[in-house]
Scaffold this motif. Structure first.
Motif, PDB file in Angstrom:
ATOM      1  N   LEU A 317       4.634  -6.728-120.031  1.00  0.00           N
ATOM      2  CA  LEU A 317       4.869  -7.156-121.413  1.00  0.00           C
ATOM      3  C   LEU A 317       3.858  -6.504-122.349  1.00  0.00           C
ATOM      4  N   VAL A 318       2.598  -6.483-121.929  1.00  0.00           N
ATOM      5  CA  VAL A 318       1.552  -5.865-122.751  1.00  0.00           C
ATOM      6  C   VAL A 318       1.774  -4.358-122.866  1.00  0.00           C
ATOM      7  N   LEU A 319       2.061  -3.716-121.733  1.00  0.00           N
ATOM      8  CA  LEU A 319       2.239  -2.268-121.738  1.00  0.00           C
ATOM      9  C   LEU A 319       3.478  -1.826-122.507  1.00  0.00           C
ATOM     10  N   SER A 320       4.423  -2.737-122.700  1.00  0.00           N
ATOM     11  CA  SER A 320       5.685  -2.378-123.360  1.00  0.00           C
ATOM     12  C   SER A 320       5.534  -2.159-124.854  1.00  0.00           C
ATOM     13  N   TRP A 321       4.401  -2.528-125.411  1.00  0.00           N
ATOM     14  CA  TRP A 321       4.210  -2.348-126.851  1.00  0.00           C
ATOM     15  C   TRP A 321       4.327  -0.868-127.237  1.00  0.00           C
ATOM     16  N   TRP A 322       3.751   0.021-126.417  1.00  0.00           N
ATOM     17  CA  TRP A 322       3.736   1.441-126.760  1.00  0.00           C
ATOM     18  C   TRP A 322       5.119   2.074-126.695  1.00  0.00           C
ATOM     19  N   ALA A 336       7.562  10.437-121.865  1.00  0.00           N
ATOM     20  CA  ALA A 336       6.111  10.381-122.039  1.00  0.00           C
ATOM     21  C   ALA A 336       5.555   9.128-121.386  1.00  0.00           C
ATOM     22  N   SER A 337       4.342   9.259-120.832  1.00  0.00           N
ATOM     23  CA  SER A 337       3.616   8.118-120.286  1.00  0.00           C
ATOM     24  C   SER A 337       2.494   7.741-121.246  1.00  0.00           C
ATOM     25  N   PHE A 338       2.269   6.438-121.407  1.00  0.00           N
ATOM     26  CA  PHE A 338       1.236   5.954-122.317  1.00  0.00           C
ATOM     27  C   PHE A 338       0.021   5.415-121.568  1.00  0.00           C
ATOM     28  N   ASN A 339       0.060   5.493-120.238  1.00  0.00           N
ATOM     29  CA  ASN A 339      -1.074   5.052-119.427  1.00  0.00           C
ATOM     30  C   ASN A 339      -1.104   5.888-118.157  1.00  0.00           C
ATOM     31  N   ARG A 340      -2.237   5.846-117.478  1.00  0.00           N
ATOM     32  CA  ARG A 340      -2.444   6.696-116.300  1.00  0.00           C
ATOM     33  C   ARG A 340      -1.671   6.233-115.078  1.00  0.00           C
ATOM     34  N   TRP A 341      -1.093   5.039-115.126  1.00  0.00           N
ATOM     35  CA  TRP A 341      -0.383   4.503-113.966  1.00  0.00           C
ATOM     36  C   TRP A 341       1.125   4.729-114.046  1.00  0.00           C
ATOM     37  N   ARG A 342       1.558   5.446-115.088  1.00  0.00           N
ATOM     38  CA  ARG A 342       2.978   5.825-115.233  1.00  0.00           C
ATOM     39  C   ARG A 342       3.900   4.614-115.300  1.00  0.00           C
ATOM     40  N   LEU A 343       3.492   3.596-116.031  1.00  0.00           N
ATOM     41  CA  LEU A 343       4.296   2.386-116.200  1.00  0.00           C
ATOM     42  C   LEU A 343       4.672   2.230-117.671  1.00  0.00           C
ATOM     43  N   ALA A 344       5.837   1.595-117.923  1.00  0.00           N
ATOM     44  CA  ALA A 344       6.320   1.369-119.294  1.00  0.00           C
ATOM     45  C   ALA A 344       6.357   2.690-120.059  1.00  0.00           C
TER      46      ALA A 344
END
Length: 482
Positions: A317-322, A336-344
């Motif tokens: 839920l938090v990561l989905s903001w981006w 595109a990925s917005f974090n290093r763990w390739r989630l959301a």
């Protein structure tokens, strides 16, 4: 934690037996794609990215201050270790396809899927341009979510199913918006006048799809817009509406499977679409589908599993903001990925459509004439019918398409030509045909050709699928000495 063992966990908001088919398809389908991804890595990665590859991972790691994300190869890379990772991943994924971990407690399939996610992420994060495709991060995110589907001994968590639907929403709606914001041919419904001919890797039916009547092409584009811009919202509607929305998505993905080669993108998308399919609705369409008498009956949910799923849901839920912000942005990013763990992640495809097709043809000189190297998937010999390779991914062939579009690629293409000059066995295995039978040519060159499909009349007369015209040299003749 006693409150977690009460009827609170049996409530409709937590789990449902109405999605047993969805869990079955999601777990086995995603695992099957992992099998394909790991096998393709074992067979192609060393030649492309290995110790003596076109873009060697050791050299990349030596100069990279930071990799795009976590990888097992950060401290040490070898081709032997890569093959161990790839074949181990394929074997683990195969156990899920066979349904073995699902027979145990919830932690067993969880550990297997998390292992698949981490192992494949290790390859993606050092794969450079050869692993820069949207379906790589899609597989990673889908594999991570699949870890929280439980086992056959637990109820399917509704939270995980909703997150799969949110993934499908981003995938489909993101692709729809990138088209509407991009090329005008999507807005005037003429995109398929060109797409079947200019797509990266046509399949055996692409020629036939291209020659459909133009009014039907406009209907195809309109149907695509309905599937990508309207249906994703209905995935969150109550049943049976959500199932019917998923059916539309599945149907459009099958249409794409029949008309082109897009690695595992379409196969994985239609698997994810099953997250919105309810057993009770599916039974109405397919009478043989078993339906639980109580669609909210719980098989039993361990307290620790409930806590882990809730924590994962909060994280997503938090990561989905981006990605949500990206969807409404005029500068929408694609794949595109917005974090290093390739989630959301953010997804999308074909924001622009090329109007003409160009191909890079690679040739070698034997002292008397120029002989053409044959690639497995990309067009070459005009008389050769395009082949079906998806869901398998031919990474070299895909990058040859981007190279022909004028995108930067000499950093890997010149090393590729050098490998041909020394008849490197690993590189030659990536090709369909070596005209020199394993011997090194005296020189190699790369020429650009304009390609177009033959007309009905030309096809009946010659049997060729393509007509090509030379446009000039991309790389002039080069020898080992040069």
């Amino acid at each position: 934690m006693d409150w977690l063992n009460t009827d609170w966990l049996n409530a409709a908001w937590w789990g449902t037996a109405d999605h047993d088919v969805a869990r079955f398809v999601l777990q086995r389908g995603i695992a099957a794609v992992y099998v394909i991804a790991f096998v393709s890595g074992a067979l192609q990665f060393p030649a492309l990215l290995g110790e003596r590859g076109l873009l060697p991972v050791p050299r990349y790691l030596a100069r990279a201050a930071r990799t795009p994300g976590p990888t097992l190869f950060r401290w040490r890379y070898s081709d032997a270790l890569l093959r161990t990772v790839a074949w181990s991943g394929a074997a683990l994924a195969a156990t899920v396809v066979l349904g073995l971990p699902q027979q145990g407690p919830a932690w067993l399939p969880m550990l297997v899927f998390l292992a698949l996610w981490l192992l494949y992420m290790s390859m993606v994060n050092v794969g450079q341009v050869f692993y820069g495709f949207g379906w790589e991060i899609l597989l990673l995110e889908a594999g991570f979510l699949a870890a929280f589907l439980g086992s056959d001994q637990t109820t399917t968590p509704v939270i995980t199913l909703w997150l799969f639907r949110w993934l499908l929403f981003r995938l489909e709606f993101g692709a729809g918006m990138i088209k509407m914001r991009g090329d005008r041919v999507w807005r005037d419904l003429t995109a398929l006048y060109y797409h079947h001919e200019t797509q990266p890797m046509p399949n055996p039916l692409s020629w036939w799809f291209h020659h459909l009547p133009k009014p039907l092409h406009k209907v195809e584009v309109l149907g695509n817009h309905v599937a990508q811009l309207f249906m994703p919202f209905l995935l969150f509607a109550p049943q049976p509406v959500a199932t019917w929305a998923a059916v539309v998505v599945i149907a459009t993905q099958l249409w794409l499977v029949f008309s082109g080669n897009f690695a595992w993108l379409n196969a994985l998308t239609l698997v994810i679409a099953f997250s919105a399919v309810g057993d009770s609705v599916l039974a109405g369409l397919l009478p043989g589908v078993p339906v639980s008498a109580d669609t909210h009956a719980a098989l039993g949910t361990p307290a620790w599993f409930a806590a882990v799923v809730l924590a994962m849901g909060l994280l997503m839920l938090v990561l989905s903001w981006w990605p949500l912000k990206n969807l409404i942005s005029r500068e929408q990013a694609m794949n595109a990925s917005f974090n290093r763990w390739r989630l959301a992640n953010a997804y999308g495809a074909f924001g622009s459509i090329t109007r003409e097709r160009y191909e890079v043809v690679v040739e070698g000189w034997d002292g008397h004439r120029w002989l053409e190297y044959g690639f497995r998937g990309k067009p070459g010999d005009p008389a050769r019918m395009p082949r079906q390779f998806a869901p398998y991914h031919l990474r070299l062939d895909w990058l040859m398409w981007f190279l022909a579009l004028g995108q930067p690629g000499m950093h890997w293409f010149i090393p590729f030509l050098n490998k041909l000059l020394v008849a490197d066995r690993a590189t030659l295995k990536l090709l369909r045909h070596d005209p020199f039978g394993g011997r090194p040519p005296e020189q190699v060159r790369a020429r650009v050709f304009a390609y177009r499909y033959t007309s009905w009349r030309e096809w009946r007369h010659s049997g060729d699928w393509w007509v090509r015209e030379p446009m000039g040299d991309l790389v002039p003749p080069m020898s080992r000495a040069s």
